[in-house]
Design an enzyme around this catalytic site. Sequence first.
Site, mmCIF file in Angstrom:
data_model
loop_
_atom_site.group_PDB
_atom_site.id
_atom_site.type_symbol
_atom_site.label_atom_id
_atom_site.label_comp_id
_atom_site.label_asym_id
_atom_site.label_seq_id
_atom_site.Cartn_x
_atom_site.Cartn_y
_atom_site.Cartn_z
ATOM 1 N N ASP A 1 42.352 27.089 17.539
ATOM 2 C CA ASP A 1 43.090 25.819 17.463
ATOM 3 C C ASP A 1 42.314 24.813 16.619
ATOM 4 O O ASP A 1 41.451 25.170 15.820
ATOM 5 C CB ASP A 1 43.389 25.327 18.894
ATOM 6 C CG ASP A 1 44.680 24.542 18.982
ATOM 7 O OD1 ASP A 1 44.675 23.348 18.637
ATOM 8 O OD2 ASP A 1 45.716 25.120 19.396
ATOM 9 N N ARG B 1 47.020 8.439 16.781
ATOM 10 C CA ARG B 1 45.966 9.458 16.898
ATOM 11 C C ARG B 1 45.009 9.382 15.699
ATOM 12 O O ARG B 1 44.520 10.390 15.201
ATOM 13 C CB ARG B 1 46.568 10.871 16.996
ATOM 14 C CG ARG B 1 45.695 11.818 17.819
ATOM 15 C CD ARG B 1 46.061 13.282 17.631
ATOM 16 N NE ARG B 1 45.376 14.118 18.617
ATOM 17 C CZ ARG B 1 45.143 15.415 18.474
ATOM 18 N NH1 ARG B 1 45.556 16.057 17.408
ATOM 19 N NH2 ARG B 1 44.524 16.085 19.396
ATOM 20 N N LYS C 1 49.872 28.285 14.083
ATOM 21 C CA LYS C 1 50.454 27.244 14.956
ATOM 22 C C LYS C 1 50.503 25.980 14.112
ATOM 23 O O LYS C 1 49.462 25.429 13.754
ATOM 24 C CB LYS C 1 49.566 27.054 16.181
ATOM 25 C CG LYS C 1 50.006 25.927 17.125
ATOM 26 C CD LYS C 1 49.069 25.862 18.314
ATOM 27 C CE LYS C 1 49.346 24.694 19.239
ATOM 28 N NZ LYS C 1 48.305 24.576 20.271
ATOM 29 N N ASN D 1 51.171 15.651 14.931
ATOM 30 C CA ASN D 1 50.760 14.869 16.091
ATOM 31 C C ASN D 1 50.955 13.363 16.021
ATOM 32 O O ASN D 1 50.156 12.608 16.597
ATOM 33 C CB ASN D 1 49.282 15.161 16.389
ATOM 34 C CG ASN D 1 49.141 16.479 17.121
ATOM 35 O OD1 ASN D 1 49.665 16.649 18.212
ATOM 36 N ND2 ASN D 1 48.466 17.431 16.504
ATOM 37 N N ASP E 1 63.508 21.995 18.132
ATOM 38 C CA ASP E 1 64.897 21.814 17.705
ATOM 39 C C ASP E 1 65.349 23.030 16.916
ATOM 40 O O ASP E 1 64.538 23.865 16.506
ATOM 41 C CB ASP E 1 65.033 20.540 16.868
ATOM 42 C CG ASP E 1 64.067 20.521 15.690
ATOM 43 O OD1 ASP E 1 64.212 21.377 14.797
ATOM 44 O OD2 ASP E 1 63.157 19.673 15.653
ATOM 45 N N GLU F 1 40.461 36.639 39.402
ATOM 46 C CA GLU F 1 41.408 36.096 38.417
ATOM 47 C C GLU F 1 41.522 37.036 37.211
ATOM 48 O O GLU F 1 42.615 37.211 36.666
ATOM 49 C CB GLU F 1 40.956 34.706 37.961
ATOM 50 C CG GLU F 1 41.229 33.643 39.012
ATOM 51 C CD GLU F 1 40.579 32.298 38.673
ATOM 52 O OE1 GLU F 1 41.087 31.279 39.149
ATOM 53 O OE2 GLU F 1 39.559 32.276 37.945
#
Length: 733
Positions: free
Chosen positions: A368, A445, A478, A482, A536, A616
């Site tokens: 990211d 931001r 991705k 923002n 959308d 986990e």
Amino acid sequence: MAIYIDQEKKLFTLQTRNSTYQMKVDEKGVLLHTYYGEKADESDFSYLIGPFDRGFSGQPGDACGDRTYSMDYYPLEYPVLGNGDFRVKALLAGPKDGPAALDLRYASYELWDGKYDLTGLPALFAGEDTCVQTLEITLKDLYREVYVTLLYGVFEEQDVITRAARITNREKEVWTLRRAMSLGLDFLQGDMDLIHFYGKHAGERQLERRPVMHGIEEISSTRGASGHHHNPFMILSGRDTVEDYGACYGISLVYSGSFKFQVEKDQIDGLRLVGGLNDEEFVWELAENESFVTPEVVLTYSGQGLTRLSGNMQSILHKHLIRSWWKDQARPTLANNWEATYFQFDAKKLLQLAKEVADLGLDMLVLDDGWFGKRDDDTSGLGDWFVNEKKLGCSLKELVDQVNGLGVKFGIWMEPEMVSEDSELFRAHPDWALQIPGRAPVRSRDQLILDLSRKDVREYIKECIEQILSSANIEYVKWDMNRSMDLAFNVTEPGVSQGAVRHRYMLGLYEIMEDMLTRHPKLLLEGCSGGGGRFDAGMLYYSPQIWCSDNTDAIERLRIQYGTSFGYPMSAVAAHVSACPNHQNGRVTPFKTRGICAMQGAFGYELDLNKLSEQEKKEAKEQAAFYKKHQALFQSGDYYRLNSPMDERAYTAWSYVAKDQSKAILSVVHTDVYANPKRIRVRFKGLCEKTSYRINGEVYTGAALMRGGYVLPVPECAYDSCMLLAEAADILQ
Ligand code: DGJ
């Protein structure tokens, strides 16, 4: 055949499997909207209109003497300013320095097999489907050489009609469009509910339902993006419509920028909907022979409630809008490092994550924000799309090769539309950011927006993306965004209509995405805008999945994903298991429940896998294996909302049913706990009544599971959950 034209009566009837849509050219050439709803025949429905002399209603010039003839209450196909209609309009246009006024009359039509496209804009396509027809109806202003062509795509089998409009100026002088909507839709009976999906960052698409009252209601965005706050998908429904009963209309705008829907209940209780581009800052100039094409809107009608409506929308968007190579492929299960590391990572840390990805049986690691330029927090570096090898400790290729060496795919985050003022790009090209000269920019931001209406900016972004994607084996992007857009001003072309910048920005964005995907057709693009701020239909044309929300709390996600399911395929809903206490709201939920909620969409993890306990890890392995085993069902099964998290306090349930009804998965999350609890019986939907299904070793008929239901185990802790796999055992006689 889906479109019937009665030449003599000038009657256009659009038939789909379960709905009928009709228009008629009246004796003065006005295109009336006469019917849209439950399947009927090709009868002329204009008898329903019932002319009447209404005070204060205007008559167009050629209706002199007939006070019953007025655009102010006639149902119209594409309402404009300038002919005595005082309701909300689809089109406001006039000569550049003159008044906006039009009076549109029928000129001609064209009918052909296949589906129109809208160059540069996302739109539904026919694909292999031969049952798609296009109707183009051209209207002309009574006084000037200005034309409006209404485009209709009829997907007969899918119960879907698409609409768009093309406005053409054949006058010598420049004409100005001040509003150019994709559709107008008039209903004679306006006693309806408006269902829409409002929200906020980290709380998108919350369903709200209210009766349409007299006056004008608006669902819109002026943010340069469809936005978190409202969604360009809405429903008009009967007052008594529920999941499995009643009439409803789904309306989805295939556009990712500022939009507007207006719903007006008028003086005689009729209802008008107009929808399309937001006109708040919109001014578009048309020189001689130029045309403007609006975005597309997708309409579907269901006479059998909201489940059918959602099914229609989900299926048409999946089959006829999403183009990605990935649409029917098993999407990679992934781990994203955002909530695991935020900006603090290096290659070593990422490789540790990649090892866990491999060990848990997941497919992909996604790197990211923070790998480029100077980017150790969100105040700098955007625009500098070169790898920060110092931070990483190696080149991107070296990192990706090592990740791939573990048998793990690699994906990367980008935010190509943005620039930080503290960046090399901004220092070199301060004029590339959208801003108004002489005014301080509106920051958000700590970043500004690049002016994608400019070709030089677009070319730079395309080149940056290409350099990154060709530098290593990157299989997923991705694409984030923002902030909202404010002060949209193109500094290089101050003479041209600044009211066009926002829409030109969107066309530029689509052009860049198209370029990237043309060069990398097998790239999996995941849309994102601070989570679901651009969830959308426009985006789905490019990205088959979208990060649904920055809110990864399983319980809040129930409402977000519930709302999203009304208008979008669940395979498009990216959803991840995150750490507890949850980073957005501090809630603690069982690992199992987080897994079940994330399996509602495209599944992944968003936490430091190295910090998982042994228990986990075991659960995560089981989750990944279960998801993969049943991925086809999760991705393309029929989706059923079994109750509403907006109304029901105790639990939320949903299910997927295989198209051949041989298998179903029903998920339940308990959203509250009770002493001395009542037993909850959840009723399945969509099973075959006569098939017997095995659940946890017991056998039940489809009829029993759908009518009587399944008795859920009592929850053992707060936010407990369960997932039931029902598999066909045999066919009962
Ligand atoms: C917002 C996204 O929604 C998050 O998932 C993450 O990618 C951050 N941006 C990174 O800045």
